[in-house]
Design a protein around this motif. Structure first.
Motif, short mmCIF file in Angstrom:
data_model
loop_
_atom_site.label_atom_id
_atom_site.label_comp_id
_atom_site.label_asym_id
_atom_site.label_seq_id
_atom_site.Cartn_x
_atom_site.Cartn_y
_atom_site.Cartn_z
N ASP A 6 0.83 -1.20 0.00
CA ASP A 6 0.00 0.00 0.00
C ASP A 6 0.86 1.26 0.00
O ASP A 6 0.52 2.27 -0.62
N THR A 7 1.99 1.21 0.69
CA THR A 7 2.91 2.35 0.72
C THR A 7 3.47 2.63 -0.67
O THR A 7 3.55 3.78 -1.10
N ASP A 8 3.87 1.55 -1.38
CA ASP A 8 4.39 1.72 -2.74
C ASP A 8 3.35 2.37 -3.65
O ASP A 8 3.66 3.26 -4.46
N VAL A 9 2.10 1.94 -3.52
CA VAL A 9 1.03 2.49 -4.36
C VAL A 9 0.80 3.96 -4.01
O VAL A 9 0.63 4.81 -4.90
N ALA A 10 0.80 4.29 -2.71
CA ALA A 10 0.58 5.68 -2.29
C ALA A 10 1.70 6.59 -2.78
O ALA A 10 1.45 7.70 -3.26
N VAL A 11 2.94 6.15 -2.68
CA VAL A 11 4.07 6.96 -3.16
C VAL A 11 3.98 7.16 -4.67
O VAL A 11 4.17 8.27 -5.18
N GLY A 12 3.68 6.10 -5.40
CA GLY A 12 3.54 6.21 -6.86
C GLY A 12 2.42 7.16 -7.25
O GLY A 12 2.57 7.98 -8.16
N ALA A 13 1.27 7.05 -6.57
CA ALA A 13 0.15 7.93 -6.87
C ALA A 13 0.50 9.39 -6.56
O ALA A 13 0.14 10.31 -7.32
N GLY A 14 1.24 9.61 -5.46
CA GLY A 14 1.67 10.97 -5.12
C GLY A 14 2.59 11.55 -6.17
O GLY A 14 2.49 12.73 -6.52
N LEU A 15 3.52 10.73 -6.67
CA LEU A 15 4.43 11.21 -7.71
C LEU A 15 3.70 11.54 -9.00
O LEU A 15 3.98 12.56 -9.65
N VAL A 16 2.74 10.71 -9.37
CA VAL A 16 1.97 10.97 -10.59
C VAL A 16 1.14 12.24 -10.42
O VAL A 16 1.08 13.10 -11.33
N ALA A 17 0.51 12.41 -9.26
CA ALA A 17 -0.30 13.62 -9.01
C ALA A 17 0.56 14.87 -9.03
O ALA A 17 0.15 15.90 -9.61
N SER A 18 1.74 14.83 -8.41
CA SER A 18 2.60 16.02 -8.41
C SER A 18 3.11 16.32 -9.81
O SER A 18 3.23 17.49 -10.19
N ALA A 19 3.38 15.30 -10.61
CA ALA A 19 3.81 15.54 -11.99
C ALA A 19 2.68 16.17 -12.80
O ALA A 19 2.90 17.09 -13.60
#
Length: 159
Positions: free
Chosen positions: A127-140
């Motif tokens: 779940d942490t990996d998914v949250a970090v990935g989603a955060g990076l995509v949103a910030s991009a």
């Protein structure tokens, strides 16, 4: 073009070196019994091959539970070393089902378990990996939107 020739020469040299290296033979004991690998970690698997047991047989040792030897000119068996097997030298005994041959072979049990490398995608992302990935995509996406909005505000589209 020179780089591709250099890569080809390097690949050819590596291939020649790999093909010239002798293969590591399995340790062979009396009666045509081989074990591979000769040294195995606790909890690891050892492969046994024996010639002369045309009708199959059994393989026993104090380091693993009894396993069956397949029938044929060369019989094969695979055994899992007990997790609690003490490190040291062990003997295995191959007994043919038609009592034509009984042979032994020595192998070594090593302390500790071997590495379990190469999971290769057998575990999904946490779940942490998914949250970090989603955060990076949103910030991009946010950064891209801000860039486009600021560019659109300038006269002529460029500064």
């Amino acid at each position: 073009m020179r780089a591709s020739r250099a890569y080809a020469a390097t690949a050819l040299a590596c291939t020649a070196l790999a093909l010239s290296a002798p293969a590591a033979p399995a340790a062979e004991g009396p009666g045509g019994v081989t074990v591979n690998p000769y040294s195995v970690h606790q909890g690891g698997t050892i492969s046994i091959a024996a010639t002369g047991c045309g009708h199959g047989g059994t393989v026993t040792s104090d380091a693993f539970s009894q396993v069956g030897l397949s029938a044929g000119i060369k019989g094969y068996a695979s055994a899992r070393i007990h997790d609690h097997a003490a490190p040291g030298h062990y003997d295995l005994t191959v007994k043919c089902s038609d009592d034509t041959m009984v042979a032994t072979h020595r192998f070594t049990v090593l302390a500790g378990r071997g590495a379990h490398g190469g999971l290769g995608g057998s575990r999904g992302p946490s779940d942490t990996d998914v949250a970090v990935g989603a955060g990076l995509v949103a910030s991009a996406a946010l950064g891209g939107a801000i860039f486009v909005a600021r560019r659109r505000d300038t006269p002529g589209g460029r500064t």
